[in-house]
Write an enzyme that holds these catalytic residues in place. Structure first.
Site, PDB file in Angstrom:
ATOM      1  CG  ASP A 265      -7.612   8.706  20.804  1.00  0.00           C
ATOM      2  OD1 ASP A 265      -6.881   9.198  21.686  1.00  0.00           O
ATOM      3  OD2 ASP A 265      -8.740   8.237  21.050  1.00  0.00           O
TER       4      ASP A 265
ATOM      5  CG  ASP B 141      -8.641  12.005  27.284  1.00  0.00           C
ATOM      6  OD1 ASP B 141      -9.123  11.654  28.371  1.00  0.00           O
ATOM      7  OD2 ASP B 141      -7.703  11.368  26.725  1.00  0.00           O
TER       8      ASP B 141
ATOM      9  CE  LYS C  73     -11.076   8.874  23.569  1.00  0.00           C
ATOM     10  NZ  LYS C  73     -10.294   7.668  23.187  1.00  0.00           N
TER      11      LYS C  73
ATOM     12  CG  ASP D  65      -7.416   4.418  28.159  1.00  0.00           C
ATOM     13  OD1 ASP D  65      -8.437   5.069  28.451  1.00  0.00           O
ATOM     14  OD2 ASP D  65      -6.382   4.929  27.698  1.00  0.00           O
TER      15      ASP D  65
END
Ligand SMILES: *[C@@H]1O[C@H](CO)[C@@H](O)[C@H](O)[C@H]1NC(C)=O
Ligand SMILES: *[C@@H]1O[C@H](CO)[C@@H](O)[C@H](O)[C@H]1NC(C)=O
Ligand SMILES: *[C@@H]1O[C@H](CO)[C@@H](O)[C@H](O)[C@H]1NC(C)=O
Length: 399
Positions: free
Chosen positions: A72, A150, A148, A211
């Site tokens: 991440d 964001d 991923k 989240d």
């Protein structure tokens, strides 16, 4: 009773994640801990991802389907290199990302990475603004399997065009990469109604709620959002494209065992991506068995990929149904949100469960035990622990 809409919208056609992806993602548990000097075992580093990969294999998670190890935020150096290329932090990722991807592949696993559509990542590292094509090429060159993407430091109004462009750049690399988008989440935050049709055509999975945190309050807020199903986003879930309610926090600090179970049951009922964010070095046998429960995972991985819809919520009891690929069968989950300290007895007629056939055989999933044969007018009774869930499969019978 809710209708189950079949997925009529064409999905992203990259052949990936025909069932919900499963794996491990660092964010919820390890955050942006970059302090490898003082906390070498828990900082965001190649060592952490390799350690988790080793455990995914040695502790049996890979055998039941967990295959992605996903990086991440906070993996990068603070600046791009002189050519504008992203670079991993040299102290924390001394071997580089390509070597880390090779390590995962050598173990039969896959590597995911993280970037941001805006000028910076949420943690303040270089974002992809003005560099999307170059970054897509870099990820392909490094052989990563998933991105991923964001949305910090960007304008949600530009996300539809921007996330589509990034999807095209990923596709143009010719290297298959699962595309995980945070586009609807930021748009909802900005009061823009997300176009789930366009999202499903662009992304393999997409976050549409805040989240997850390490608490029952957080889990409950996600269950409520999925229960309301605003804009019928459930109808866009299916092979190749998944609503993403965020990570599993079982094995962390905040949930009781019953609460972990409820989260795992609901994420499986929704056919959601299953990314654990926990410390696989410190996990109880009990929780490990839960996360590896084959009966629950089979519901999550059911080939139809339908997202369970909440049929009703009456005071503390919620009933969810998920059609399964096997003709006329349903997964049935009943969630008890009552926190009074004894099992809660729930008794309803079978037709009030939302099942319209003449009769069903029920199999309880946790213990894999036959629960009973019920006609539609029969009374169905279960006892559910505080904040726990009952999970069964109902298979139709002629009478
Ligand atoms: C790119 O898109 C085409 C058309 O949708 C698809 O057939 C192909 O598999 C995609 N390639 C990659 C690498 O995603
Ligand atoms: C959602 O689905 C329900 C029933 O299936 C339908 O009545 C409603 O109009 C749909 N809403 C939207 C926004 O598509
Ligand atoms: C967990 O299970 C393993 C293997 O079955 C066993 O050796 C170990 O003692 C168990 N640990 C606990 C804390 O129960």
């Amino acid at each position: 009773m809710a209708l189950f809409l079949t997925v009529s919208v064409k999905g992203l056609d990259n052949g990936l994640v025909r069932t919900p992806p499963m794996g491990w993602l660092s964010w919820e548990r390890f955050r942006c801990n970059t302090d490898c000097k003082n906390d070498p075992d828990n900082c965001i580093s190649e060592k952490l991802y390799k350690t988790m990969a080793d455990l995914l294999v040695s502790e049996g998670y890979k055998d039941v389907g967990y295959e992605y190890i996903n990086i991440d935020d906070c993996w990068m150096a603070k600046e791009r290199d002189s050519q504008g290329k992203l670079v991993p932090d040299p102290e924390r990722f001394p071997s580089g990302i390509k070597a880390l991807a090779d390590y995962m592949h050598s173990k039969g696993l896959k590597l995911g990475i993280y970037e941001d559509f805006g000028s910076k990542t949420c943690g303040g590292f270089p974002g992809s603004e003005f560099y999307m094509m170059s970054d897509a090429n870099t990820f392909a060159e490094w052989n990563v399997d998933m991105l991923k993407f964001d949305g910090c430091y960007s304008d949600p109004k530009q996300m539809e065009a921007g996330f589509k462009a990034m999807g095209q750049f990923l596709n143009n690399t010719g290297h298959p990469m699962v595309y995980s988008c945070e586009w609807p989440l930021y748009q909802i935050g900005d009061k823009i109604k997300p176009d789930y049709g366009a999202i499903r055509e662009t992304c393999n999975l997409w976050r549409n709620f805040g989240d997850v945190q390490d608490s029952w309050t957080s889990i409950l807020s996600i269950i409520d959002f999925y229960g309301k199903d605003d804009g019928n986003f459930s109808s866009y879930n299916g092979p190749g494209g998944w609503n993403d309610p965020d990570m599993l926090v079982a094995g962390d600090f905040g949930l009781s065992y019953e609460e972990e179970k409820t989260q795992f049951v609901m994420w499986s009922m929704w056919s959601s991506p299953l990314f654990m964010s926990n410390d696989l070095r410190k996990i109880s046998n009990h929780t490990k068995q839960l996360l590896q429960h084959k009966g629950i995972l089979a519901i999550n991985q059911d080939p139809l990929g339908a997202q369970a819809v909440r049929q009703w919520q009456i005071s503390s009891v919620g009933l969810w149904l998920k059609p399964l690929a096997k003709n006329g069968s349903y997964a049935v989950a009943i969630v008890n949100r009552d926190d009074q300290g004894m099992p809660h007895k729930i008794s309803v007629q079978v037709n009030q469960l939302g099942l319209s056939g003449p009769a069903y055989n029920f199999t309880e999933v946790f213990d894999n035990k036959f629960y009973g044969h019920y006609k539609s007018s029969d009374q169905f009774t279960v006892e559910i622990n505080p904040l726990g869930a009952f999970l069964a499969i109902a298979t139709p019978t002629d009478s």
